[in-house]
Design a protein around this motif. Sequence first.
Motif, PDB file in Angstrom:
ATOM      1  N   GLY A  21     -15.403 -13.378  93.151  1.00 13.05           N
ATOM      2  CA  GLY A  21     -15.753 -12.214  93.916  1.00 13.05           C
ATOM      3  C   GLY A  21     -14.674 -10.943  93.551  1.00 13.05           C
ATOM      4  N   SER A  22     -13.781 -11.389  92.643  1.00 13.68           N
ATOM      5  CA  SER A  22     -12.902 -10.375  92.311  1.00 13.68           C
ATOM      6  C   SER A  22     -12.135 -10.585  90.826  1.00 13.68           C
ATOM      7  CB  SER A  22     -11.841 -10.171  92.957  1.00 13.68           C
ATOM      8  OG  SER A  22     -11.076 -11.388  93.154  1.00 13.68           O
ATOM      9  N   GLY A  23     -11.873  -9.598  90.369  1.00 12.86           N
ATOM     10  CA  GLY A  23     -10.750  -9.779  88.844  1.00 12.86           C
ATOM     11  C   GLY A  23     -11.683 -10.421  87.999  1.00 12.86           C
ATOM     12  N   PHE A  26     -15.080 -12.055  88.443  1.00 15.63           N
ATOM     13  CA  PHE A  26     -16.120 -11.267  88.908  1.00 15.63           C
ATOM     14  C   PHE A  26     -16.555 -10.741  87.566  1.00 15.63           C
ATOM     15  CE2 PHE A  26     -18.153  -7.024  89.589  1.00 15.63           C
ATOM     16  CZ  PHE A  26     -19.232  -7.432  90.283  1.00 15.63           C
ATOM     17  N   VAL A  48     -15.468  -9.758 100.469  1.00 11.20           N
ATOM     18  CA  VAL A  48     -15.177  -9.806  99.049  1.00 11.20           C
ATOM     19  C   VAL A  48     -16.574 -10.374  98.395  1.00 11.20           C
ATOM     20  CG1 VAL A  48     -14.011 -10.533  97.079  1.00 11.20           C
ATOM     21  CG2 VAL A  48     -12.809  -9.782  99.070  1.00 11.20           C
ATOM     22  N   SER A  51     -19.546  -7.816  98.787  1.00  9.17           N
ATOM     23  CA  SER A  51     -19.673  -6.848  97.909  1.00  9.17           C
ATOM     24  C   SER A  51     -19.778  -7.031  96.541  1.00  9.17           C
ATOM     25  CB  SER A  51     -18.302  -5.764  97.897  1.00  9.17           C
ATOM     26  OG  SER A  51     -17.241  -6.175  98.525  1.00  9.17           O
ATOM     27  N   ALA A  52     -19.334  -8.547  96.105  1.00  7.45           N
ATOM     28  CA  ALA A  52     -19.657  -8.909  94.655  1.00  7.45           C
ATOM     29  C   ALA A  52     -21.285  -9.264  94.617  1.00  7.45           C
ATOM     30  CB  ALA A  52     -18.767 -10.160  94.385  1.00  7.45           C
ATOM     31  N   THR A 206      -6.193  -6.309  87.165  1.00  9.50           N
ATOM     32  CA  THR A 206      -6.542  -7.298  87.786  1.00  9.50           C
ATOM     33  C   THR A 206      -5.365  -7.460  89.211  1.00  9.50           C
ATOM     34  OG1 THR A 206      -5.322  -8.746  86.544  1.00  9.50           O
ATOM     35  CG2 THR A 206      -7.723  -8.864  85.933  1.00  9.50           C
ATOM     36  N   VAL A 207      -5.840  -8.254  90.217  1.00 15.31           N
ATOM     37  CA  VAL A 207      -4.737  -8.234  91.149  1.00 15.31           C
ATOM     38  C   VAL A 207      -3.732  -9.081  90.767  1.00 15.31           C
ATOM     39  CG1 VAL A 207      -4.525  -9.424  93.535  1.00 15.31           C
ATOM     40  CG2 VAL A 207      -6.674  -8.334  93.043  1.00 15.31           C
TER      41      VAL A 207
END
Length: 300
Positions: A21-23, A26, A48, A51-52, A206-207
Amino acid sequence: MESPFKADVLKGKVALVTGGGSGIGFEICTQFGKHGASIAIMGRRRSVLDSAVDALTAIGIPAVGFEGDVRRQEDCKRVVESTFQHYGKIDILVNNAAGNFLASAEDLSPNGFKTVLDIDSVGTFTMCHEVLKYLKKGAPGRSPSDSGGAILSISATLHLTASWYQIHVSAAKAAVDATTRNLALEWGTDYDIRVNGIAPGPIGDTVGMSKLAPDEMTSKARDYMPLYKLGEKWDIAMAALYLTSDAGKFVNGTTLIVDGGLWLSRPRHLPKDQVRELSRVVEKRSRTTLVGAPKPSSKL
Ligand SMILES: NC(=O)c1ccc[n+]([C@@H]2O[C@H](COP(=O)([O-])OP(=O)(O)OC[C@H]3O[C@@H](n4cnc5c(N)ncnc54)[C@H](OP(=O)(O)O)[C@@H]3O)[C@@H](O)[C@H]2O)c1
């Protein structure tokens, strides 16, 4: 940047990506989707995931999000089963979910150490364990002419040497790399499943990177980078495409380092012109110094 791969290299494939879902995860989902794959994402936060999935479906990529924590075997099992129910097969598992924070070894509690191992190492193995029955050659949903599926685990370079304040992640990612090699041996031999990894260096935007190298640290870190820049999520996604598509069909049990050579870098003790001067002096001295067998001593 345009992908150098043909748009159909993952056509018809189904990929399940933990932490997609992130970084980096994704970006892997996006590039897999742009190259023909359908995507299932696993993560803990519904917002998360939503939205992804919205972002992927908006560009025409089939995508679905399943809530779950890789530390819980029942979640891993449910997400794998849901992915199979949704798409009718699974071709690729990407173990990308991870936890991280900076802590000195003496300040890190055994529980903090264990938590990171539970997510990165045990979570990776649990997902592999649950997905095995769908990745085997001839598994449900796979055509008899298909090879087995592929597993890709996202590691790091921290444990290749040693890293300050990263003992927990170093230990966890060392276990991930060992799992990659051992599964490549056992499941490559028994089930025609390829198991590989990617060890990213510091990746911008990225986180993970913002936690480990906040802005005030970044410019100094760049001084040591051979390619003098942070990597991009795209770099990792292209390596992932290579390893999971037929481009990498003979690659099994490797963890591909994608870090611009950073893990090899060392502080430069002498500037280049000083080295030239120094080696001239040393060479001259060695020619004028007598070498060979020591002269016989008069006392002997
Ligand atoms: N960023 C870098 O520079 C860098 C460098 C070397 C290696 N890596 C590796 O690359 C991978 C991605 O890093 P990133 O920086 O892109 O991280 P990120 O944006 O923080 O992504 C981590 C993802 O994992 C999910 N996640 C975390 N714990 C989970 C759990 N217990 N169960 C299920 N999902 C979980 C998170 O979603 P939820 O919180 O919603 O669950 C999140 O979507 C990691 O394996 C990391 O170690 C990154």
